[in-house]
Write a protein that holds these residues in place. Sequence first.
Motif, PDB file in Angstrom:
ATOM      1  N   PRO A 178      12.064  -1.895  15.472  1.00 50.93           N
ATOM      2  CA  PRO A 178      11.004  -1.501  14.537  1.00 50.93           C
ATOM      3  C   PRO A 178      11.508  -1.191  13.127  1.00 50.93           C
ATOM      4  O   PRO A 178      12.673  -0.889  12.930  1.00 50.93           O
ATOM      5  CB  PRO A 178      10.431  -0.232  15.180  1.00 50.93           C
ATOM      6  N   THR A 179      10.582  -1.260  12.157  1.00 50.41           N
ATOM      7  CA  THR A 179      10.867  -0.828  10.793  1.00 50.41           C
ATOM      8  C   THR A 179      10.395   0.623  10.604  1.00 50.41           C
ATOM      9  O   THR A 179       9.531   1.101  11.334  1.00 50.41           O
ATOM     10  CB  THR A 179      10.141  -1.702   9.756  1.00 50.41           C
ATOM     11  N   ILE A 180      11.004   1.271   9.630  1.00 54.43           N
ATOM     12  CA  ILE A 180      10.672   2.670   9.351  1.00 54.43           C
ATOM     13  C   ILE A 180      10.292   2.784   7.878  1.00 54.43           C
ATOM     14  O   ILE A 180      11.063   2.386   7.006  1.00 54.43           O
ATOM     15  CB  ILE A 180      11.892   3.576   9.620  1.00 54.43           C
ATOM     16  N   ALA A 181       9.118   3.308   7.594  1.00 55.83           N
ATOM     17  CA  ALA A 181       8.705   3.480   6.193  1.00 55.83           C
ATOM     18  C   ALA A 181       8.215   4.903   5.992  1.00 55.83           C
ATOM     19  O   ALA A 181       7.494   5.445   6.834  1.00 55.83           O
ATOM     20  CB  ALA A 181       7.599   2.494   5.843  1.00 55.83           C
ATOM     21  N   THR A 182       8.627   5.527   4.886  1.00 53.94           N
ATOM     22  CA  THR A 182       8.172   6.894   4.617  1.00 53.94           C
ATOM     23  C   THR A 182       7.119   6.876   3.510  1.00 53.94           C
ATOM     24  O   THR A 182       7.206   6.095   2.563  1.00 53.94           O
ATOM     25  CB  THR A 182       9.335   7.804   4.162  1.00 53.94           C
ATOM     26  N   TYR A 183       6.134   7.720   3.643  1.00 60.14           N
ATOM     27  CA  TYR A 183       5.068   7.853   2.658  1.00 60.14           C
ATOM     28  C   TYR A 183       4.984   9.317   2.236  1.00 60.14           C
ATOM     29  O   TYR A 183       4.815  10.193   3.084  1.00 60.14           O
ATOM     30  CB  TYR A 183       3.716   7.454   3.250  1.00 60.14           C
ATOM     31  N   ALA A 184       5.134   9.577   0.943  1.00 59.58           N
ATOM     32  CA  ALA A 184       5.053  10.958   0.457  1.00 59.58           C
ATOM     33  C   ALA A 184       3.602  11.353   0.248  1.00 59.58           C
ATOM     34  O   ALA A 184       2.849  10.633  -0.402  1.00 59.58           O
ATOM     35  CB  ALA A 184       5.807  11.089  -0.855  1.00 59.58           C
ATOM     36  N   LYS A 185       3.191  12.463   0.838  1.00 59.77           N
ATOM     37  CA  LYS A 185       1.861  13.037   0.605  1.00 59.77           C
ATOM     38  C   LYS A 185       2.093  14.440   0.045  1.00 59.77           C
ATOM     39  O   LYS A 185       3.225  14.909   0.037  1.00 59.77           O
ATOM     40  CB  LYS A 185       1.078  13.129   1.923  1.00 59.77           C
ATOM     41  N   THR A 186       1.044  15.113  -0.377  1.00 62.59           N
ATOM     42  CA  THR A 186       1.208  16.465  -0.903  1.00 62.59           C
ATOM     43  C   THR A 186       1.776  17.387   0.182  1.00 62.59           C
ATOM     44  O   THR A 186       1.117  17.622   1.191  1.00 62.59           O
ATOM     45  CB  THR A 186      -0.149  17.015  -1.402  1.00 62.59           C
ATOM     46  N   GLY A 196       0.813  -1.217   0.000  1.00 62.55           N
ATOM     47  CA  GLY A 196       0.000   0.000   0.000  1.00 62.55           C
ATOM     48  C   GLY A 196       0.843   1.262   0.000  1.00 62.55           C
ATOM     49  O   GLY A 196       0.333   2.344   0.249  1.00 62.55           O
ATOM     50  N   ASN A 197       2.157   1.136  -0.263  1.00 64.18           N
ATOM     51  CA  ASN A 197       2.993   2.339  -0.294  1.00 64.18           C
ATOM     52  C   ASN A 197       2.686   3.212  -1.496  1.00 64.18           C
ATOM     53  O   ASN A 197       2.868   4.421  -1.450  1.00 64.18           O
ATOM     54  CB  ASN A 197       4.485   1.970  -0.356  1.00 64.18           C
ATOM     55  N   ILE A 198       2.293   2.576  -2.606  1.00 64.57           N
ATOM     56  CA  ILE A 198       1.921   3.358  -3.775  1.00 64.57           C
ATOM     57  C   ILE A 198       0.585   2.871  -4.339  1.00 64.57           C
ATOM     58  O   ILE A 198       0.216   1.716  -4.169  1.00 64.57           O
ATOM     59  CB  ILE A 198       2.996   3.304  -4.905  1.00 64.57           C
ATOM     60  N   VAL A 199      -0.113   3.813  -4.967  1.00 60.99           N
ATOM     61  CA  VAL A 199      -1.377   3.477  -5.618  1.00 60.99           C
ATOM     62  C   VAL A 199      -1.035   3.007  -7.026  1.00 60.99           C
ATOM     63  O   VAL A 199      -0.179   3.585  -7.693  1.00 60.99           O
ATOM     64  CB  VAL A 199      -2.299   4.706  -5.666  1.00 60.99           C
ATOM     65  N   ASN A 200      -1.683   1.944  -7.474  1.00 62.89           N
ATOM     66  CA  ASN A 200      -1.374   1.340  -8.757  1.00 62.89           C
ATOM     67  C   ASN A 200      -2.032   2.111  -9.912  1.00 62.89           C
ATOM     68  O   ASN A 200      -2.992   1.656 -10.510  1.00 62.89           O
ATOM     69  CB  ASN A 200      -1.848  -0.118  -8.718  1.00 62.89           C
ATOM     70  N   THR A 201      -1.469   3.277 -10.219  1.00 65.63           N
ATOM     71  CA  THR A 201      -2.048   4.087 -11.300  1.00 65.63           C
ATOM     72  C   THR A 201      -1.718   3.496 -12.675  1.00 65.63           C
ATOM     73  O   THR A 201      -2.451   3.727 -13.628  1.00 65.63           O
ATOM     74  CB  THR A 201      -1.542   5.533 -11.255  1.00 65.63           C
TER      75      THR A 201
END
Lengths: 420, 420
Positions: B210-218, A15-20
Amino acid sequence: MVVELVCVGTEILLGNIVNTNAAYLSEKCANLGLSLYYQTVVGDNEERMTTAIATAIDRSDIVILCGGLGPTKDDMTKEITARVMGRELVEDPHTRERIQAFMDNYIKSQPEGKITANNWKQALIPQGASVLDNHNGTAPGLIIESGGKTAILLPGPPNELKPMFEEAVYPYLRKKQPEIIYSEMVKICGIGESKAETDISDLIAAQTNPTIATYAKTAEVHIRVTAKASSEKEAKQLIKPVVRELKLRFGKNIYTTDENKTLEEAVVELLRAQHLRLTTVESCTGGALSARIVNVPGASDVLKQGFVTYSNSAKKKFIMVKKSTLKTYGAVSSKCAKEMAKGGNFTTGSDVAVSVTGIAGPDGGTPEKPVGTVFIACCLKGETKVREFHFNGNRSKIREQSVVNALILLRDCILENFKK
Amino acid sequence: MVVELVCVGTEILLGNIVNTNAAYLSEKCANLGLSLYYQTVVGDNEERMTTAIATAIDRSDIVILCGGLGPTKDDMTKEITARVMGRELVEDPHTRERIQAFMDNYIKSQPEGKITANNWKQALIPQGASVLDNHNGTAPGLIIESGGKTAILLPGPPNELKPMFEEAVYPYLRKKQPEIIYSEMVKICGIGESKAETDISDLIAAQTNPTIATYAKTAEVHIRVTAKASSEKEAKQLIKPVVRELKLRFGKNIYTTDENKTLEEAVVELLRAQHLRLTTVESCTGGALSARIVNVPGASDVLKQGFVTYSNSAKKKFIMVKKSTLKTYGAVSSKCAKEMAKGGNFTTGSDVAVSVTGIAGPDGGTPEKPVGTVFIACCLKGETKVREFHFNGNRSKIREQSVVNALILLRDCILENFKK
């Protein structure tokens, strides 16, 4: 010709990226008249990739695979597809040269960078495959044909995949598909999906070519009519009587038959055609109505002013709602909605004003006015119409329904004004 | 515990809609520590749906299905899943009552509407299934357990699926997963993803548990820190030092560590805590900024008034922008943005005003002020700050970036005011 899509990438499964890519490729295939029956996403795992790719190649004529073409060990799409289709990997000198040139250029802009050995893995191709040059990265695309089946391998990043598809894959598929697919969209507002479907259940039951599909949107229903034929002219002729019938049945509830036109665009066009300048006066929607209208490029021609009069004092000060109205009927009332619309025109000198006041929740509901109670008014050249709604759903759903229904009321008033 | 996702809908296969449900559900499953190996999309076709659903139930422990629960003939998810799992459909009186109530409410606002017979199909459930009430539509969700396998059926519209998942499915799955997965979210604004990732590359390289994950948003980056442990207490202890380190590195750019809190909620809280009343003055965003603030329940406490001054005349009349400013510098200028913010406070008597003016395109750009040029100003107690932006992307992307950056500037000004 049946196509299938296999997207490879653990990022999609997490779910890290949307499958565009899937939406993009599916729409392209639909336009080409290719039947796409399955989309599958699988992670970078050898066993599961092998299963997914073998299943797809078995049941479909063309399999489009995206992702997993990069230089790392995790990238296995090419290797597994070649094995499933019984092809050896061989080095492609042309691709090796291109990778060398790409990397030389990269090093120029990143002096501390270097070409890691794993990049050369990208120059290996399945024997006999066609290479699709990648102008935006190092991994080439590939087309492998074997035993009547075709596998098309594309890189995962959308800015590499899309140009490659347009340049090389679209023309390739176009040749494979002699039949033309043509569709028109009839967009309806102010009728629910189940009513719309019931109204045309006879047409749906009798459909063969063209086919008829309904899509429910908030306070809208879209009906797609799609024909297959040997020429566009023939397809249009097949569609024509069906669209005519839909127009007869849904009349003025149809706001467009243009696939790409939105309700707000249709409303802005009507305003522009009749030289009407609009004011919006919003309470519970908080600006979402004017924002929706401003979605339309060039909305400045018709939108004179928007007010978000969230507080009672703002309602009194800027748009002339009477103190006695707020006291006797409350801000969420038919009377207040009417005064907001009238006051909007009065304050700004616009021709038409639309107002929304309601209780979007989660708090603020009462037994008389539960959450979801919304009044929408429209005042056009002195005449004011108001509608009362009781929407279901949460805060954002109630606000969205309010916005769409405000556009619908506005449209109805303009159409009525036009008839005069 | 292996989960699999099956999304049903011809619109997805035609590329009419992007499958955001898949990304949403996948992220939630990852948070729960569930392994998700496949996502499949299949159209509204009985044979292919049967194959896809049977395959999924065969190879995974839990299958989440979304879409195809509506009232029409095309909606077959429930029927086919019940058949695959060997269950009869029976009418659920509770659901029938809920549909009746929902429709009664609907009829009130659409007097010419009627309940069509096909709606009652939604009250049929597979024998023994648990019903998940749908507060935002008529189709209930379902959980069917049989022979060690679980099927979870959810409605397709995201505004129905998400609340239902949060309320009923998340707690259900939580219980199925004995190992504790606990995560905290650090939400950052005003820093790009690549900078954020570079700033913590050492932490990412060293991560195990723990694991670390980054998610880019606007204009935002969200960092999820996830620990697996045998108890929540232990997981929290594992996470604590990592979150502390992130706080040290990102400081005031962190606006929350609450998973569910949005940037607009954080801003509304700050305004409320400092007893500040806000005015918004919008040009190119057209009300989207105030609408975003009104997303927050109880925003009326802090939002005094919103203006959409899309035209020059509205800018002059309502918020005191000088004619000479518009003539000399233009509406899209630092000076105009400042006057809009100051004028907003002056007209309404609010404490703080934020303004946005820019060129969202596609037309209106010039060599000096190309499309994407946006000025955002904030005036708090007489002091005005302005920022100039040059955004990439299309009209809606430019407007979205403008809204988020207006919230960020507003937040920065409030924090600075607080320090004084």
